[in-house]
Design an enzyme around this catalytic site. Structure first.
Site, mmCIF file in Angstrom:
data_model
loop_
_atom_site.group_PDB
_atom_site.id
_atom_site.type_symbol
_atom_site.label_atom_id
_atom_site.label_comp_id
_atom_site.label_asym_id
_atom_site.label_seq_id
_atom_site.Cartn_x
_atom_site.Cartn_y
_atom_site.Cartn_z
ATOM 1 N N TRP A 1 0.463 -1.421 -0.006
ATOM 2 C CA TRP A 1 -0.305 0.134 -0.320
ATOM 3 C C TRP A 1 0.913 1.314 -0.094
ATOM 4 C CZ3 TRP A 1 2.297 1.895 4.209
ATOM 5 C CH2 TRP A 1 2.065 1.389 5.308
ATOM 6 N N ASN A 2 1.607 0.924 0.169
ATOM 7 C CA ASN A 2 3.086 2.510 0.955
ATOM 8 C C ASN A 2 3.443 3.329 -0.500
ATOM 9 O OD1 ASN A 2 5.096 0.426 -0.097
ATOM 10 N ND2 ASN A 2 6.143 1.101 0.651
ATOM 11 N N LYS B 1 -2.794 -7.655 -7.768
ATOM 12 C CA LYS B 1 -3.345 -7.122 -6.823
ATOM 13 C C LYS B 1 -2.780 -6.412 -5.989
ATOM 14 C CE LYS B 1 -3.208 -8.694 -3.579
ATOM 15 N NZ LYS B 1 -3.942 -7.886 -2.106
ATOM 16 N N GLU C 1 -5.478 -3.735 -1.068
ATOM 17 C CA GLU C 1 -6.572 -2.960 -0.847
ATOM 18 C C GLU C 1 -6.929 -1.778 0.449
ATOM 19 O OE1 GLU C 1 -6.360 -7.586 -1.933
ATOM 20 O OE2 GLU C 1 -5.431 -6.572 -0.360
ATOM 21 N N GLY D 1 6.341 -6.308 -0.581
ATOM 22 C CA GLY D 1 6.581 -6.025 0.602
ATOM 23 C C GLY D 1 7.273 -6.904 0.911
ATOM 24 N N SER D 2 6.960 -7.551 2.310
ATOM 25 C CA SER D 2 7.729 -7.627 3.260
ATOM 26 C C SER D 2 8.384 -9.241 3.192
ATOM 27 C CB SER D 2 6.959 -8.013 5.037
ATOM 28 O OG SER D 2 6.013 -9.856 4.889
ATOM 29 N N GLU E 1 10.971 -7.946 -4.222
ATOM 30 C CA GLU E 1 11.267 -6.574 -3.676
ATOM 31 C C GLU E 1 10.976 -6.522 -2.525
ATOM 32 O OE1 GLU E 1 11.831 -2.970 -2.451
ATOM 33 O OE2 GLU E 1 10.235 -3.328 -3.496
ATOM 34 N N LEU E 2 11.865 -6.685 -1.956
ATOM 35 C CA LEU E 2 11.621 -7.062 0.114
ATOM 36 C C LEU E 2 12.017 -6.116 0.816
ATOM 37 C CD1 LEU E 2 12.196 -11.706 0.183
ATOM 38 C CD2 LEU E 2 10.182 -9.649 -0.825
ATOM 39 N N CYS F 1 10.029 1.288 2.103
ATOM 40 C CA CYS F 1 11.185 0.576 2.189
ATOM 41 C C CYS F 1 12.595 0.737 2.001
ATOM 42 C CB CYS F 1 11.101 -0.646 1.098
ATOM 43 S SG CYS F 1 10.753 -1.145 -0.214
ATOM 44 N N GLU G 1 12.301 -3.795 11.402
ATOM 45 C CA GLU G 1 12.233 -2.823 10.645
ATOM 46 C C GLU G 1 10.412 -1.857 10.701
ATOM 47 O OE1 GLU G 1 11.650 -1.835 5.597
ATOM 48 O OE2 GLU G 1 11.144 -3.852 6.300
ATOM 49 N N GLU H 1 14.069 -4.148 -10.261
ATOM 50 C CA GLU H 1 13.491 -3.354 -11.369
ATOM 51 C C GLU H 1 14.245 -1.759 -11.885
ATOM 52 O OE1 GLU H 1 9.362 -4.529 -9.229
ATOM 53 O OE2 GLU H 1 10.429 -3.078 -7.958
#
Length: 488
Positions: A160-161, A184, A187, A237-238, A259-260, A293, A390, A467
């Site tokens: 979401w960030n 996806k 949400e 994400g995480s 990409e964590l 991140c 983190e 990326e």
């Protein structure tokens, strides 16, 4: 004290109708959940969830869309992507307002993110023209060549960030490479993704090439990743979730881009201006309320300038104007959810309980919304959770160092390796930092973010794949060797 601003309610945001975008049509889904404004706690709308039938429809559409899109001439694909980028750029103000309403970041950051998403799409569209193979010298009567072909339909999962930039990094690369995608987004920030999808539709993207779904994350990933339609998995994400999805992809032998998370160290060497360095670090630390991140999150400052750096850092932190991101002059908005606010406060409380000194901030802001002030910690002990977890929030632990080799060992001690930062004006020290940091992204003398024309990605537990830049399309392409003899 941090400047926390309570302002009259900003103008209402025209929040878009939300839906699932499947095979070129908007669908209502089977259930849903409310979307909240993190600055007020008010409901903006309801995001629809995809059921199994919706996900199957998205997969079937992506399969058909891929067969159309891969055979579309590169020049035509590029023209469609450029048209979509132009629409995003023209609507950046609208996209920015929706992004701020659902994620919280200041409007200047949101509008800038929309423009950067358009720029990224333009870059990848042009990179598609350069994603060519090569001829390899061979003998008479034989042609040996290398072709780069699209891997196939992609399943992508986004947090979401960065509601515009996050999805676009996956969409732009996939579409530029000639792949279709089922994505996806979060949400918690669905409105921005829906506005992006409308731009692609209006630009003439064929039905089925881009499909946007929402739902229970674990259920969606379990449905999409094992499907034989999907050929590549892309996730941001995480670390824990990334490992789960990478394992799921590995079980069905599908390549993935991960990409964590990170916990980016900053090393401030004794030859720099401590005030200038502190101000640069503050700008990077509180961007998007630290919910990045690559956010600088462990500040190692040489003892010779620690006190001056600390004073300037606290002063600049207290000057950050906190409030509803839609209001003018705001430097930092709320955290994205009560969950994030509580997680940040847990880390601050743990550090305080273990003996750290809270120099500013340190407690949730009273009133509606999920505000947490810029917080600076000193004297943080090694066993404090914030030095290993983190923080993903507006908290800055400041620590001393005296020896560069020793501090590099401390910086690299965690399993993360996404981003790192260094401040020095000496070429020899800069060389030691470049060679010594274990991170996929290193910034020297600034805390700027990613750019479309250079690769970004992690090391160690922070993931794999890249990326941006020429490398950004690599995961979405298969390298095919062709040996062609003229006669048997």
């Amino acid at each position: 004290m941090t400047s926390t601003t309570t302002l009259p309610a900003p103008p209402e945001v025209d929040y878009p109708d939300l839906g699932l975008y499947i095979d070129g049509e908007w669908k209502s889904g089977t259930s849903g959940q409310p979307v909240l404004n993190p600055a007020t706690g008010e409901t903006l709308g309801e995001v629809p969830f995809a059921g199994p039938a919706d996900l199957d429809a998205a997969l079937e559409a992506a399969d058909r869309g891929f067969r159309v899109w891969r055979d579309t001439p590169v020049a035509e694909r590029t023209a469609i992507l450029h048209r979509a980028a132009d629409l995003i750029r023209a609507r950046a103000g609208e996209i920015g307002r929706v992004m701020t309403a659902e994620e919280g970041k200041p409007l200047t950051e949101s509008t800038g993110e929309a423009h950067r998403a358009a720029t990224l799409l333009d870059w990848d569209a042009e990179e598609a023209r350069r994603a060519h193979g090569r001829l390899i010298p061979s003998g008479p009567g034989e042609t040996l060549s290398v072709h780069r072909v699209p891997i196939g339909p992609v399943a992508a999962f986004i947090p979401w960030n960065f509601p515009a930039g996050g999805p676009m990094r996956k969409i732009a690369a996939a579409l530029a490479a000639g792949c279709s995608i089922v994505i996806k987004p979060s949400e918690e920030t669905p409105g921005t993704a829906c506005l992006l999808a409308r731009c692609f539709a209006e630009a003439g993207l064929p039905a089925g090439v881009l499909n946007v779904v929402f739902g229970v994350p674990a259920e969606v990933s379990r449905h999409l990743i094992p499907s034989p339609v999907i050929r590549f998995v892309a996730f941001t994400g995480s670390v824990p979730v990334g490992k789960q999805l990478a394992a799921m992809a590995g079980e069905v032998m599908k390549p993935a881009l991960m990409e964590l998370g990170g916990h980016a160290p900053v090393i401030v060497c004794p030859d720099v201006d401590p005030v200038a360095a502190a101000r640069a670090c503050v700008r990077g630390k509180y961007a998007n309320a630290g919910q990045v991140c690559t956010s600088p999150s462990r500040f190692y400052v040489h003892s010779d300038l620690y006190d001056d750096f600390l004073g300037a850092f606290v002063e600049a932190s207290e000057a950050v104007r906190v409030g509803n991101g839609l209001a003018p002059g705001i430097g930092m908005g709320p955290l994205a959810s009560s969950r994030r606010r509580d997680a940040v406060h847990r880390l601050v409380s743990d550090a305080r309980d273990r003996g750290a000194e809270v120099l500013t901030g340190g407690s949730p802001v009273d009133g509606p919304g999920y505000f947490y002030p810029p917080t600076v910690l000193a004297g943080v002990p090694d066993d404090a959770a914030i030095l290993s977890e983190e923080p993903f929030g507006p908290v800055a632990p400041l620590l001393r160092f005296d020896d560069l080799d020793e501090v590099l060992a401390r910086a690299n001690a965690l399993p993360f390796g996404l981003a790192a930062y260094g401040f020095t004006h000496r070429a020899d020290v800069a060389d030691r930092l470049v060679r010594g940091f274990e991170a996929g992204i290193l910034s020297l003398n600034h805390t700027g973010g990613s750019v479309p024309h250079a690769p970004s990605g992690g090391w160690k537990d922070s993931g794999y794949g890249r990326e941006g830049g020429a490398e950004g399309l690599d995961g979405y392409l298969v390298t095919k060797r062709v040996s062609h003899r003229l006669a048997v």
